[in-house]
Design a protein around this motif. Structure first.
Motif, PDB file in Angstrom:
ATOM      1  N   ALA A   1      41.564  34.885  18.284  1.00  0.00           N
ATOM      2  CA  ALA A   1      41.635  33.810  17.294  1.00  0.00           C
ATOM      3  C   ALA A   1      42.990  33.101  17.366  1.00  0.00           C
ATOM      4  O   ALA A   1      43.070  31.870  17.299  1.00  0.00           O
ATOM      5  CB  ALA A   1      41.399  34.371  15.899  1.00  0.00           C
TER       6      ALA A   1
ATOM      7  N   GLN B   1      49.050  37.842   2.984  1.00  0.00           N
ATOM      8  CA  GLN B   1      50.048  38.895   3.214  1.00  0.00           C
ATOM      9  C   GLN B   1      51.256  38.324   3.941  1.00  0.00           C
ATOM     10  O   GLN B   1      52.305  38.958   4.023  1.00  0.00           O
ATOM     11  CB  GLN B   1      49.444  40.048   4.017  1.00  0.00           C
TER      12      GLN B   1
ATOM     13  N   ASN C   1      32.482  38.066  16.729  1.00  0.00           N
ATOM     14  CA  ASN C   1      33.823  38.567  16.476  1.00  0.00           C
ATOM     15  C   ASN C   1      34.540  38.888  17.794  1.00  0.00           C
ATOM     16  O   ASN C   1      34.102  39.746  18.556  1.00  0.00           O
ATOM     17  CB  ASN C   1      33.738  39.821  15.595  1.00  0.00           C
TER      18      ASN C   1
ATOM     19  N   GLU D   1      36.671  36.264   5.256  1.00  0.00           N
ATOM     20  CA  GLU D   1      37.712  35.992   4.255  1.00  0.00           C
ATOM     21  C   GLU D   1      37.247  34.944   3.247  1.00  0.00           C
ATOM     22  O   GLU D   1      38.035  34.164   2.735  1.00  0.00           O
ATOM     23  CB  GLU D   1      38.998  35.494   4.943  1.00  0.00           C
TER      24      GLU D   1
ATOM     25  N   GLU E   1      38.916  43.272   2.057  1.00  0.00           N
ATOM     26  CA  GLU E   1      39.459  44.522   2.574  1.00  0.00           C
ATOM     27  C   GLU E   1      40.089  44.345   3.941  1.00  0.00           C
ATOM     28  O   GLU E   1      39.723  43.445   4.688  1.00  0.00           O
ATOM     29  CB  GLU E   1      38.334  45.559   2.675  1.00  0.00           C
ATOM     30  N   SER E   2      41.033  45.222   4.265  1.00  0.00           N
ATOM     31  CA  SER E   2      41.642  45.201   5.592  1.00  0.00           C
ATOM     32  C   SER E   2      40.573  45.522   6.634  1.00  0.00           C
ATOM     33  O   SER E   2      39.687  46.330   6.409  1.00  0.00           O
ATOM     34  CB  SER E   2      42.767  46.211   5.685  1.00  0.00           C
ATOM     35  N   LYS E   3      40.662  44.844   7.779  1.00  0.00           N
ATOM     36  CA  LYS E   3      39.669  45.070   8.837  1.00  0.00           C
ATOM     37  C   LYS E   3      40.066  46.224   9.737  1.00  0.00           C
ATOM     38  O   LYS E   3      39.417  46.490  10.731  1.00  0.00           O
ATOM     39  CB  LYS E   3      39.519  43.805   9.694  1.00  0.00           C
ATOM     40  N   TRP E   4      41.189  46.859   9.413  1.00  0.00           N
ATOM     41  CA  TRP E   4      41.712  47.873  10.317  1.00  0.00           C
ATOM     42  C   TRP E   4      41.491  49.265   9.772  1.00  0.00           C
ATOM     43  O   TRP E   4      42.099  49.649   8.788  1.00  0.00           O
ATOM     44  CB  TRP E   4      43.197  47.641  10.554  1.00  0.00           C
TER      45      TRP E   4
ATOM     46  N   GLY F   1      38.056  39.241  17.817  1.00  0.00           N
ATOM     47  CA  GLY F   1      39.325  39.876  17.481  1.00  0.00           C
ATOM     48  C   GLY F   1      40.409  38.867  17.146  1.00  0.00           C
ATOM     49  O   GLY F   1      40.368  37.714  17.568  1.00  0.00           O
ATOM     50  N   LYS F   2      41.386  39.327  16.362  1.00  0.00           N
ATOM     51  CA  LYS F   2      42.439  38.446  15.886  1.00  0.00           C
ATOM     52  C   LYS F   2      43.254  37.831  17.027  1.00  0.00           C
ATOM     53  O   LYS F   2      43.681  36.694  16.966  1.00  0.00           O
ATOM     54  CB  LYS F   2      43.355  39.241  14.956  1.00  0.00           C
TER      55      LYS F   2
HETATM   56  N1  UDP Z   1      41.191  39.067  11.538  1.00  0.00           N
HETATM   57  C1  UDP Z   1      40.505  38.365  12.524  1.00  0.00           C
HETATM   58  N2  UDP Z   1      39.642  39.051  13.341  1.00  0.00           N
HETATM   59  C2  UDP Z   1      39.443  40.394  13.225  1.00  0.00           C
HETATM   60  C3  UDP Z   1      40.176  41.095  12.241  1.00  0.00           C
HETATM   61  C4  UDP Z   1      41.034  40.407  11.420  1.00  0.00           C
HETATM   62  O1  UDP Z   1      40.654  37.153  12.666  1.00  0.00           O
HETATM   63  O2  UDP Z   1      38.657  40.948  13.993  1.00  0.00           O
HETATM   64  C5  UDP Z   1      42.113  38.317  10.641  1.00  0.00           C
HETATM   65  C6  UDP Z   1      41.876  38.552   9.156  1.00  0.00           C
HETATM   66  O3  UDP Z   1      40.920  37.663   8.634  1.00  0.00           O
HETATM   67  C7  UDP Z   1      43.256  38.311   8.552  1.00  0.00           C
HETATM   68  C8  UDP Z   1      44.187  38.789   9.676  1.00  0.00           C
HETATM   69  O4  UDP Z   1      43.424  38.763  10.874  1.00  0.00           O
HETATM   70  O5  UDP Z   1      43.498  36.950   8.289  1.00  0.00           O
HETATM   71  C9  UDP Z   1      44.744  40.163   9.404  1.00  0.00           C
HETATM   72  O6  UDP Z   1      43.690  41.069   9.170  1.00  0.00           O
HETATM   73  P1  UDP Z   1      43.778  42.207   8.069  1.00  0.00           P
HETATM   74  O7  UDP Z   1      44.333  41.631   6.789  1.00  0.00           O
HETATM   75  O8  UDP Z   1      42.439  42.849   7.983  1.00  0.00           O
HETATM   76  O9  UDP Z   1      44.816  43.193   8.719  1.00  0.00           O
HETATM   77  P2  UDP Z   1      46.055  43.926   8.002  1.00  0.00           P
HETATM   78  O10 UDP Z   1      46.784  42.879   7.219  1.00  0.00           O
HETATM   79  O11 UDP Z   1      45.460  44.974   7.147  1.00  0.00           O
HETATM   80  O12 UDP Z   1      46.867  44.461   9.146  1.00  0.00           O
END
Ligand code: UDP
Ligand code: MG
Length: 309
Positions: free
Chosen positions: A79, A100, A73, A13, A206-209, A75-76
């Motif tokens: 974190a 967001q 990594n 990010e 970009e979204s990570k998903w 995962g969220k």
């Molecule tokens: N994130 C993370 N680890 C991961 C994937 C995402 O810490 O493996 C964080 C990312 O940096 C962001 C949050 O989780 O702050 C949400 O990710 P993202 O915006 O990609 O997801 P979305 O909003 O599309 O569901």
């Protein structure tokens, strides 16, 4: 003076770190008026870009900014857990780095805490800007979860949530390895107020998903918070036994009356294939839960820290 810990999971990010900080800091007058100090914990989830460097720089300028950097990594979910473990605050709030989760909602959220709520959660009421197929499957997932899990999992719920120390401690007391955060929040209970907002598209990056990542995540959610698929396997087995039993009686009586001319091989093969398929499917379901158990009993750490500020 009370303390608020802001937990920001970050994975690649780099362009959002400063934007996020600038946006969040707009809450400072409000927080000061309520005599609440704050610390911002950026949890770097093994980013490969300049995320860590940018947080370090920010931390040099403002000593209320902290960093936890993972060795890879994780995962969220990991974190978020790391952030909660490090939080010293009387309150904690989890926010995405991509803005967001609008930091401007914070005053409204604190108002609800004053009304006597223990935690304030947010959900987006629209899925504007999201691929249609993703919205469709997301809806199916939530309606399925509502039926098969006792834990409340709210459609459109974000991880954006403000909570008191009591709730933080309850979440920290759940040391499981497979962390489906949306379910964990529901499971710990407490009086929760829901605030709704329109979907906001991510600021930069970009979204990570991907679709498949989300699909795997939904399976994770189901197996972590429901054992209904196991019951389904048992039910399917029982149903097939009953059907087979009736068929045996039918075939036996028919053979007694009409004899037994050899025919019906194609239909026999079809039935064998069908039953074998269902058996494998059910073994697969059991396997999913076995794999979960396997991961849990290994008792591996949820994350590994490489650097901390
Ligand atoms: N994130 C993370 N680890 C991961 C994937 C995402 O810490 O493996 C964080 C990312 O940096 C962001 C949050 O989780 O702050 C949400 O990710 P993202 O915006 O990609 O997801 P979305 O909003 O599309 O569901
Ligand atoms: Mg996002």
């Amino acid at each position: 003076m009370k303390l608020l810990t802001v937990i920001v999971p970050c994975y690649n990010e780099q362009d959002n770190i400063r934007d996020f900080y600038n946006e969040f800091i707009k809450n400072e007058p409000f927080l000061r008026s309520k005599d609440i100090g704050f610390e911002v914990v950026f949890v770097d989830d093994g980013s490969t870009d300049e995320t860590v460097a940018n947080v370090r720089k920010l931390s040099g300028e403002d000593n209320r900014v902290h960093l936890i950097s993972f060795s890879r990594n994780f995962g969220k979910e990991a974190a978020i857990f790391a952030g909660l473990q490090k939080s010293k605050g009387d309150y904690a709030v989890i926010m995405d780095a991509d803005l967001q989760d609008p930091p401007a909602l914070l005053p409204e959220m604190f108002e609800s805490l004053d009304e006597g709520y223990d935690s304030v959660a947010t959900r987006r009421v629209s899925r504007k800007g999201e691929p249609l197929i993703r919205s469709f499957f997301a809806r199916r997932f939530y309606s399925l979860m509502r039926r098969i899990s006792k834990t409340e999992i709210v459609d459109g719920a974000r991880d954006y949530r403000l909570m008191t120390r009591q709730v933080i401690d309850a979440i920290l007391a759940m040391p499981e390895y497979c962390r489906f955060t949306k379910g964990i929040f529901g499971w710990v209970g407490f009086k929760t107020k829901w605030i709704e907002f329109e979907n906001i598209e991510r600021r930069k990056g970009e979204s990570k998903w991907s679709f498949w990542k989300l699909f795997a995540y939904s399976i994770e959610g189901i197996t972590s918070f429901s054992t209904a698929p196991l019951a389904f396997a048992a039910f399917a087995g029982l149903l097939f036994c009953i059907v087979a039993f009736i068929a045996i009686i039918f075939v036996f009586v028919r053979a007694l009356i009409f004899g037994d001319p050899t025919s019906g091989w194609p239909s026999m093969v079809c039935i064998i294939l069908l039953v074998a398929g269902i058996q494998l499917f059910c073994i697969g379901i059991v396997g999913q839960y076995l794999a979960k158990t396997y991961l849990e009993v290994k008792r591996r750490p949820i994350y590994i820290v490489k650097e901390e500020l």
